[in-house]
Structures are given as C-alpha cells and as structure tokens.
Design an enzyme around this catalytic site. Sequence first.
Site, mmCIF file in Angstrom:
data_model
loop_
_atom_site.group_PDB
_atom_site.id
_atom_site.type_symbol
_atom_site.label_atom_id
_atom_site.label_comp_id
_atom_site.label_asym_id
_atom_site.label_seq_id
_atom_site.Cartn_x
_atom_site.Cartn_y
_atom_site.Cartn_z
ATOM 1 N N GLU A 1 41.575 38.757 31.419
ATOM 2 C CA GLU A 1 40.333 39.528 31.353
ATOM 3 C C GLU A 1 40.132 40.108 29.953
ATOM 4 O O GLU A 1 39.003 40.176 29.464
ATOM 5 C CB GLU A 1 40.316 40.602 32.424
ATOM 6 N N GLU B 1 44.868 37.414 41.239
ATOM 7 C CA GLU B 1 44.727 38.606 42.066
ATOM 8 C C GLU B 1 44.611 38.314 43.554
ATOM 9 O O GLU B 1 45.055 39.124 44.378
ATOM 10 C CB GLU B 1 43.523 39.448 41.600
#
Length: 191
Positions: A36, A56
């Site tokens: 990210e 995730e």
Amino acid sequence: FAAYGRALRAALDRLAAPRWLSIAAVEGLALGGGLELALACTLRVAGADARFGLPEVKLGLIPGAGGTQRLPRLVGRGHALDIMLTGRQVAADEAHRMGLISRLVAAGQAGPEALSLATELGRASLPAQQAVVRTVDASYETARPDGLAYEAEQVQALFATEEAKEGITAFIEKRPPHFGRSEERRVGKEC
C-alpha cells in the site's frame, strides 16, 4: 487499530498527493501495508526478486490503507481482485506485465534505478509534472469530456508559468531548459 489506520491512510494520502513525485524502490517483499505504501507512490521500481501482495483476506480483513482503491487503478479490476481475493504473492515479472511496477531491474538494483529515475525527473518542469499527475488522476474520476476540458485548463494555466516560458525558449534556442529548482525537487538518498 482505528487510530493506526487513520494515521497510515493520512500519511499515504499525503505521499500520493500530486504536490510532489515519489518513487518506491522495492526489493524483496512488499506485502500488505508495504504494498500500500508503494501504491501511494507516483512510480514503482522493483528488483527481479521482489514479490507483491495484499494478503489481508487470509486474516479475515481487507487492505485498509488505500489498496482497494489504488491497486485496481493501476492493474485493472480483474488483476486487483485476483491479488486481493486470493491473498497470493505476485512475482516481479508478473507485476511488471500487469502495470503494478513501472520499471523492473536486476535484483539489488531497485534503489540505484529509483535514484537515477529521480534525477531524470528532476530535470523536467515540476509544475508540468504535477499537472500530468492531476490530469491522469482526473481521467479515472471524470467522464472523458470533463477530463479533456480539465486537461485544456491545465495546459492553459501552464502557459502562464515561468517554466513554460523557459521551456519554449529553450526549445526555440535548441538548448536544454533550465527549470527552477526548489527544496521540494531535491533528490533524496533514502529509498
């Protein structure tokens, strides 16, 4: 976790803002928040041994620092869903083919290549580069006619700048332009 998420998103949003250009140099793993962070950068350079992923879902979560928004804009919906739904790691060569990384270099060379790219970018007009980023970003957020109108506004605004005057003069005089250099333009040594 909520406070941590807000702080991380705020930092990545500042990094992603078109105020400056940023380059991520990736060697090894860029997973979860590491990816990210790289996604928030303007460009990404990776060594051949780099691997990317948003795992995730394997924790019962989703990317929470902009990954669900930035990744599809870079690689398209299908690739983004594949990466996020499976939580798999993507090898550097595949990441390059899908547009996740801008440049693929030999392992151990991402940092030097990122610095070389930063030096190259530092020779161009920062206001023009910022306008490029703004107009490209607008292409994802507006209808084409609105995006084209916004592009025309950006071009007109640049004609009024000293850097455009210098660039046009240098072109006519057949010499390299000498654009202004500010503190924001200095190339850092941290990658």
